[in-house]
Scaffold this motif. Structure first.
Motif: not given
Length: 328
Positions: A48-49, A60, A64, A74, A76
């Motif tokens: 994800s960005r 966020i 997380c 994962r 980020i």
């Protein structure tokens, strides 16, 4: 930078990375290397960005806390969030203990090293600063780019290239690509090639104008000024840069008189050493007293514009005429 390369090579990644600093090109390169190494298959489910100010911290943190979907980790990526410049207590507290499947990458323009976020990343992750590269590093890197494409260049012409491009690696890379394409079928990049197709940065155009002024070439100095205006450069920015150049002329003149070396002067001015040669050459056209007068004139001109006593375009024009006059 070496620490990131080592992590990628060994596959032993930290859970947090902070990439920051003035050198945007290098920062971008290492950010992409990290993302590619951590997410080699381009898995969109587990990567994800986030970008820009106003990112919701709770969102966020919730992500997380979400386990990766049929994957080891994962990842980020958070860019230009401002979290390291402004207070972000909730996230600073959260990142002290991250889930073992998570890797957070921050790429920031502005960072306050006193902030809780910075200290948190520094203590348990990697905080890597990408500063402006020195001239030797830039020349070596640029020569390597050209060499991989079968091109050679002399040191003198490399210096000419840097006087046009400045020290920003992204800008230098674009100009190198233009030169490589332009010289197809040849193995040497010449000064003529550089003059023909490389774009001179505004700051460097200002120096060309200063050189014309110091050479008492009034017509060329004014032509360069009008060119900058045509390019929509604000007169007050031109005045600021012109004043900066004359302060450099003064400081170079004073330091040279005290016996300082070229390297010492370059360090004081914050410019590559080969640039000092050009500055010193221009400074020879004036006495210390004349340069002190010029620096004062630039301050007075800025005040005259701000108080409405003089128009911005005219104020710069008058200074160019005064200091390029052959009768001085």
């Amino acid at each position: 930078m070496k620490s990131i390369q080592e992590d990628i090579k060994t596959g032993n990644f930290k859970q947090m990375y902070l990439l920051f600093g003035e050198e945007a090109y290098l920062k971008q390169q290492y950010k992409q290397k990290l993302v590619n190494a951590l997410n080699p298959d381009g898995d969109t489910m587990n990567f994800s960005r986030y970008e820009g100010k106003g990112i919701e911290v709770k969102g966020i943190i919730d992500l997380c806390e979400t386990m990766p979907f049929f994957a080891e980790r994962r990842v980020i990526l958070v860019e230009d969030s401002g979290f390291f410049k402004n207070k972000c207590e909730e996230l600073a507290e959260y990142i002290k203990e991250l889930p073992d499947y998570l890797v957070l990458i921050f790429a920031e323009t502005e960072v306050d090293k006193r902030s809780r976020m910075y200290k948190a990343v520094k203590s348990s992750g990697r905080a890597v600063e990408f500063g402006r590269q020195d001239e030797k590093t830039l020349m070596r890197w640029a020569a390597g780019v050209l060499s991989r494409e079968g091109r050679k260049i002399t040191q003198r012409d490399m210096e000419l290239l840097l006087t046009k491009t400045g020290t920003d690696m992204g800008n230098l890379r674009m100009e190198l690509e233009k030169l490589i394409t332009y010289t197809t079928g040849r193995d040497v990049v010449t000064g003529t090639d550089i003059e023909e197709i490389c774009t001179t940065q505004t700051t460097n155009k200002i120096f060309d104008m200063v050189r014309a002024v110091t050479e008492k070439n009034q017509k060329r100095a004014l032509d360069l000024y009008y060119d900058l205006l045509t390019l929509k450069e604000p007169p007050m920015r031109i005045l600021f840069l012109l004043a900066k150049q004359f302060r450099q002329l003064l400081l170079t003149k004073q330091l040279s008189g005290e016996g300082a070396s070229q390297a010492e002067i370059a360090s004081r001015l914050g410019v590559p050493s080969f640039v000092v040669r050009n500055i010193a050459s221009c400074a020879r056209s004036y006495t210390v007293e004349e340069l002190e007068e010029a620096v004062k004139d630039f301050v007075d001109a800025e005040e005259a514009v701000k108080t409405g006593r003089l128009g911005d375009v005219l104020s710069v024009e008058l200074l160019i005429i005064k200091y390029s006059s052959a009768s001085r």
